[in-house]
Design a protein around this motif. Sequence first.
Motif, short mmCIF file in Angstrom:
data_model
loop_
_atom_site.label_atom_id
_atom_site.label_comp_id
_atom_site.label_asym_id
_atom_site.label_seq_id
_atom_site.Cartn_x
_atom_site.Cartn_y
_atom_site.Cartn_z
N GLY A 1 7.31 1.40 -10.39
CA GLY A 1 7.27 2.14 -9.14
C GLY A 1 8.60 2.66 -8.66
O GLY A 1 8.65 3.45 -7.70
N GLY A 2 9.68 2.26 -9.29
CA GLY A 2 10.98 2.77 -8.88
C GLY A 2 11.09 4.26 -9.11
O GLY A 2 10.48 4.81 -10.03
N ASP A 3 11.88 4.90 -8.25
CA ASP A 3 12.01 6.37 -8.35
C ASP A 3 13.21 6.81 -7.53
O ASP A 3 13.88 5.98 -6.88
CB ASP A 3 10.75 7.04 -7.84
N SER A 4 13.46 8.09 -7.56
CA SER A 4 14.51 8.71 -6.73
C SER A 4 13.83 9.52 -5.64
O SER A 4 13.05 10.42 -5.95
CB SER A 4 15.41 9.60 -7.58
N VAL A 5 14.15 9.20 -4.39
CA VAL A 5 13.56 9.92 -3.27
C VAL A 5 14.65 10.20 -2.24
O VAL A 5 15.73 9.59 -2.27
CB VAL A 5 12.40 9.15 -2.61
N GLN A 6 14.34 11.08 -1.31
CA GLN A 6 15.28 11.40 -0.25
C GLN A 6 15.16 10.38 0.89
O GLN A 6 14.13 9.74 1.07
CB GLN A 6 15.03 12.80 0.27
N ALA A 7 16.24 10.29 1.63
CA ALA A 7 16.24 9.39 2.79
C ALA A 7 15.08 9.74 3.71
O ALA A 7 14.76 10.91 3.92
CB ALA A 7 17.57 9.49 3.52
N LEU B 1 8.37 4.58 -0.90
CA LEU B 1 8.07 4.19 -2.27
C LEU B 1 7.27 2.90 -2.26
O LEU B 1 7.42 2.08 -1.34
CB LEU B 1 9.35 3.95 -3.08
N GLY B 2 6.47 2.73 -3.29
CA GLY B 2 5.74 1.48 -3.45
C GLY B 2 6.03 0.87 -4.80
O GLY B 2 5.92 1.54 -5.82
N LEU B 3 6.48 -0.37 -4.80
CA LEU B 3 6.78 -1.09 -6.04
C LEU B 3 5.65 -2.07 -6.34
O LEU B 3 5.04 -2.63 -5.42
CB LEU B 3 8.09 -1.86 -5.91
N SER B 4 5.42 -2.29 -7.62
CA SER B 4 4.43 -3.27 -8.06
C SER B 4 5.06 -4.23 -9.04
O SER B 4 6.01 -3.87 -9.75
CB SER B 4 3.25 -2.57 -8.74
N TYR C 1 3.38 -6.63 -4.44
CA TYR C 1 3.74 -5.27 -4.03
C TYR C 1 4.89 -5.30 -3.02
O TYR C 1 5.10 -6.27 -2.31
CB TYR C 1 2.54 -4.58 -3.38
N LEU C 2 5.59 -4.17 -2.97
CA LEU C 2 6.57 -3.96 -1.93
C LEU C 2 6.45 -2.50 -1.50
O LEU C 2 6.80 -1.59 -2.25
CB LEU C 2 8.00 -4.26 -2.41
N GLU C 3 5.94 -2.29 -0.30
CA GLU C 3 5.85 -0.96 0.27
C GLU C 3 7.10 -0.71 1.09
O GLU C 3 7.43 -1.50 1.98
CB GLU C 3 4.61 -0.85 1.16
N MET C 4 7.79 0.38 0.78
CA MET C 4 9.06 0.68 1.42
C MET C 4 8.98 2.02 2.14
O MET C 4 8.67 3.03 1.51
CB MET C 4 10.19 0.70 0.38
N ASN C 5 9.22 2.01 3.42
CA ASN C 5 9.19 3.21 4.25
C ASN C 5 10.54 3.44 4.92
O ASN C 5 11.38 2.53 4.97
CB ASN C 5 8.10 3.08 5.30
#
Length: 128
Positions: free
Chosen positions: A8-14, A18-21, A81-85
């Motif tokens: 689930g890792g990725d590159s996103v803007q501030a 993202l959601g990790l599993s 899971y880790l949901e990151m906002n």
Amino acid sequence: QVQLVESGGDSVQAGGSLGLSCVVYGASLYTYDNCMGWFRQAPGKEREGVANITRYGSKYYVDSVKGRFTISQDNAKNTLYLEMNSLKPEDTAMYSCAASPFRWACRGVPAPADFGYWGQGTQVTISS
């Protein structure tokens, strides 16, 4: 043999999400009175605990992610899971999941030394 595999890792803007599993192989999340945790390590910094959760769903978050990250688990799927906002550039790091067969590992801030099983990590990069 217990194996943890993150994704689930990725590159996103501030400001993004993202959601990790983390899938656990070789053991059931029901088997032990355990503790599961998420950690991260940024380049040049020590590994730090982010959040943890007991088998029964009791959760703990470090202050820097409280209100933005959510840890959860699906025991039937043996998945953490880790949901990151509201992601910030300072969230950039290699994120790893970890498991301990002991609930006391969830007594507070996740400490790497308390966890015996680790995944290989998944990279999260936040751009400003």
